[in-house]
Design a protein around this motif. Sequence first.
Motif, PDB file in Angstrom:
ATOM      1  N   GLY A  25       0.659  -1.222  -0.026  1.00  0.00           N
ATOM      2  CA  GLY A  25      -0.013   0.008  -0.096  1.00  0.00           C
ATOM      3  C   GLY A  25       1.010   1.347  -0.120  1.00  0.00           C
ATOM      4  N   GLN A  26       1.742   1.217   0.832  1.00  0.00           N
ATOM      5  CA  GLN A  26       2.785   2.312   0.822  1.00  0.00           C
ATOM      6  C   GLN A  26       3.522   2.579  -0.398  1.00  0.00           C
ATOM      7  N   ILE A  27       4.119   1.404  -1.430  1.00  0.00           N
ATOM      8  CA  ILE A  27       4.418   1.690  -2.532  1.00  0.00           C
ATOM      9  C   ILE A  27       3.505   2.110  -3.411  1.00  0.00           C
ATOM     10  N   GLY A  28       2.287   1.593  -3.492  1.00  0.00           N
ATOM     11  CA  GLY A  28       1.134   2.207  -4.370  1.00  0.00           C
ATOM     12  C   GLY A  28       0.989   3.762  -3.987  1.00  0.00           C
ATOM     13  N   VAL A  29       1.061   4.289  -2.962  1.00  0.00           N
ATOM     14  CA  VAL A  29       0.512   5.650  -2.428  1.00  0.00           C
ATOM     15  C   VAL A  29       1.919   6.572  -3.044  1.00  0.00           C
ATOM     16  N   GLN A  30       3.063   6.017  -2.618  1.00  0.00           N
ATOM     17  CA  GLN A  30       4.163   6.639  -3.360  1.00  0.00           C
ATOM     18  C   GLN A  30       4.130   7.010  -4.694  1.00  0.00           C
ATOM     19  N   LEU A  31       3.717   5.799  -5.606  1.00  0.00           N
ATOM     20  CA  LEU A  31       3.605   5.980  -6.875  1.00  0.00           C
ATOM     21  C   LEU A  31       2.654   7.055  -7.383  1.00  0.00           C
ATOM     22  N   ILE A  32       1.331   6.912  -6.616  1.00  0.00           N
ATOM     23  CA  ILE A  32       0.336   8.009  -6.862  1.00  0.00           C
ATOM     24  C   ILE A  32       0.893   9.438  -6.741  1.00  0.00           C
ATOM     25  N   GLY A  33       1.523   9.666  -5.580  1.00  0.00           N
ATOM     26  CA  GLY A  33       2.097  10.917  -5.530  1.00  0.00           C
ATOM     27  C   GLY A  33       3.079  11.303  -6.462  1.00  0.00           C
ATOM     28  N   ILE A  34       4.027  10.619  -6.990  1.00  0.00           N
ATOM     29  CA  ILE A  34       5.075  10.725  -8.028  1.00  0.00           C
ATOM     30  C   ILE A  34       4.317  11.022  -9.209  1.00  0.00           C
ATOM     31  N   GLY A  35       3.268  10.199  -9.498  1.00  0.00           N
ATOM     32  CA  GLY A  35       2.616  10.730 -10.833  1.00  0.00           C
ATOM     33  C   GLY A  35       1.647  12.059 -10.813  1.00  0.00           C
ATOM     34  N   ALA A  36       1.089  12.115  -9.646  1.00  0.00           N
ATOM     35  CA  ALA A  36       0.371  13.645  -9.316  1.00  0.00           C
ATOM     36  C   ALA A  36       1.042  14.690  -9.742  1.00  0.00           C
ATOM     37  N   VAL A  37       2.209  14.822  -8.923  1.00  0.00           N
ATOM     38  CA  VAL A  37       3.171  15.777  -9.093  1.00  0.00           C
ATOM     39  C   VAL A  37       3.688  15.962 -10.504  1.00  0.00           C
ATOM     40  N   LEU A  38       4.018  14.946 -11.239  1.00  0.00           N
ATOM     41  CA  LEU A  38       4.597  14.945 -12.477  1.00  0.00           C
ATOM     42  C   LEU A  38       3.648  15.404 -13.493  1.00  0.00           C
ATOM     43  N   LEU A  39       2.317  15.063 -13.305  1.00  0.00           N
ATOM     44  CA  LEU A  39       1.360  15.466 -14.299  1.00  0.00           C
ATOM     45  C   LEU A  39       0.909  16.869 -14.096  1.00  0.00           C
ATOM     46  N   TRP A  40       0.975  17.398 -12.798  1.00  0.00           N
ATOM     47  CA  TRP A  40       0.676  18.815 -12.319  1.00  0.00           C
ATOM     48  C   TRP A  40       1.698  19.759 -12.912  1.00  0.00           C
ATOM     49  N   VAL A  41       2.942  19.519 -12.574  1.00  0.00           N
ATOM     50  CA  VAL A  41       3.959  20.227 -13.121  1.00  0.00           C
ATOM     51  C   VAL A  41       4.398  20.374 -14.407  1.00  0.00           C
ATOM     52  N   LEU A  42       4.310  19.262 -15.111  1.00  0.00           N
ATOM     53  CA  LEU A  42       4.520  19.103 -16.550  1.00  0.00           C
ATOM     54  C   LEU A  42       3.539  19.777 -17.348  1.00  0.00           C
ATOM     55  N   SER A  43       2.136  19.632 -16.864  1.00  0.00           N
ATOM     56  CA  SER A  43       1.077  20.492 -17.753  1.00  0.00           C
ATOM     57  C   SER A  43       1.029  21.824 -17.446  1.00  0.00           C
ATOM     58  N   THR A  44       1.379  22.496 -16.295  1.00  0.00           N
ATOM     59  CA  THR A  44       1.340  23.794 -15.938  1.00  0.00           C
ATOM     60  C   THR A  44       2.806  24.466 -16.527  1.00  0.00           C
ATOM     61  N   SER A  45       3.733  23.733 -16.333  1.00  0.00           N
ATOM     62  CA  SER A  45       5.180  24.192 -17.077  1.00  0.00           C
ATOM     63  C   SER A  45       4.863  24.501 -18.391  1.00  0.00           C
ATOM     64  N   PHE A  46       4.357  23.240 -19.174  1.00  0.00           N
ATOM     65  CA  PHE A  46       4.410  23.528 -20.588  1.00  0.00           C
ATOM     66  C   PHE A  46       3.371  24.836 -20.845  1.00  0.00           C
ATOM     67  N   ILE A  47       2.222  25.135 -20.250  1.00  0.00           N
ATOM     68  CA  ILE A  47       1.562  26.026 -20.605  1.00  0.00           C
ATOM     69  C   ILE A  47       2.109  27.173 -20.445  1.00  0.00           C
ATOM     70  N   LEU A  48       2.951  27.459 -19.308  1.00  0.00           N
ATOM     71  CA  LEU A  48       3.760  28.507 -18.877  1.00  0.00           C
ATOM     72  C   LEU A  48       4.816  28.803 -19.836  1.00  0.00           C
ATOM     73  N   PHE A  49       5.707  27.832 -20.320  1.00  0.00           N
ATOM     74  CA  PHE A  49       6.695  28.072 -21.677  1.00  0.00           C
ATOM     75  C   PHE A  49       6.090  28.117 -22.676  1.00  0.00           C
ATOM     76  N   TYR A  50       5.038  27.802 -23.176  1.00  0.00           N
ATOM     77  CA  TYR A  50       4.255  28.079 -24.421  1.00  0.00           C
ATOM     78  C   TYR A  50       4.077  29.630 -24.560  1.00  0.00           C
TER      79      TYR A  50
END
Length: 439
Positions: free
Chosen positions: A376-401
């Motif tokens: 369960g802890q491994i799964g939650v860590q993966l969820i956090g990794i993925g959520a932050v990656l999606l948030w930052v990549l999407s907002t950063s691409f918009i910003l740099f665009y």
Amino acid sequence: MGRRTFLLVLLMTAISLTHVAAQDVEAVLELYSQAFDMIWLTLAGALVFLMQAGFAMVETGLTRAKNAGNIIMKNLMDFSMGAIAYFAVGWAIMYGASAAGLVGTDQFFLAGADSADFRDWFFQVVFAATAATIVSGAMAERTKYSGYLLYSAVVSGLIYPVSGHWIWSDAGWLAGMGFHDFAGSTVVHSVGAWAALAGAIMIGARRGKYVKVGDVVTVKAIQGHNMPLAALGVFILWFGWYGFNAGSTLSGTDLDIAYVATTTTLAASAGAIAAMVTSWKWFGKPDPSMSLNGALAGLVAITAGTWVISPGLSLLVGALGGVIVVISVEIIDKVLHVDDPVGAISVHGITGIWGTLAVGLFGDLELIGSGLTRGGQIGVQLIGIGAVLLWVLSTSFILFYLLKTWGLLRVSPEDELLGLDISEHGTESYAGFQIFSNV
């Protein structure tokens, strides 16, 4: 005064002091605890602030002499711009009253702050600046200075605080799930790295870095101009990391401060050695820049779990971080053709993923305190990794665009060839030396 009288006075004084102490001991201990916390967090914050100098030296050393002044200016201003942005809105978004665990909604401009809030703001603003300055290295030598000022403010004031709220605010949705990131492998380092990845892709490679003839792409190594300066930067960063990790105990009376410092030291050492050995086997020589990045990779890797991973396992976490960073730098450069002059995406992003996942794999579940099973802890860590990656990549691409659309992202080919010191700042970092460059 006779002997008996003196002893009687001494006895009465002791009885009086004992009575006072019995009544006030809790208040006195609380006062001293608050004082130790204030001193420790302010000192630790100052150590993390010194990391700005470390980043500046690493980035300057691993890039060309004609851009040294530009690198220095960017590292000065990403903290200066970021501090004001974090004061105005970043702190509130990160630690204000939570709206559905997604974002803070009050304490803008530190409204209503007390001494503890000012202490915590100072300790946190240097983390926000660290996330922003990671972007500088990956986009070095071709970014417009005006655009850099804008995106530094946005990263520190919005992008970093939102994901920080999810994880480090008690009401954050990832915190509620049991996600654990003690000092910021994901919260700080991966946030900076994913923004750096978006920026490096959007801005494109430096002139002459990748030359395509037919279907064949030739990758040219663009050497940094000062390896000793880069090494000094790594040692400064390593030193500052004791504020970064050990400071994240958040208490000057926490006896785990030394434990955290121990795991931090072991992971960094193992990372440097592993990267050296990996580069030695791969390239035939022990590569200095890879070894230096290996130390940083070990530090990033242990940052998430430095309090819940044992000293012995911290060696494994750091060593694998050192191996990963060498492989990642080579793949990002030679396979994906993303130009990252200092390896920031690999050091802070890919190794940040590994360190965050290592919490689930090796962390003491009782110390983590999430109540989850190992799986369960491994799964939650993966969820956090993925959520932050999606948030930052999407907002950063918009910003740099947007910056690219407004003409604020990349300098002209002529300015890039001349060097950003002269074209962007009208000065030279090495006056009296003739700097030749055809790329």
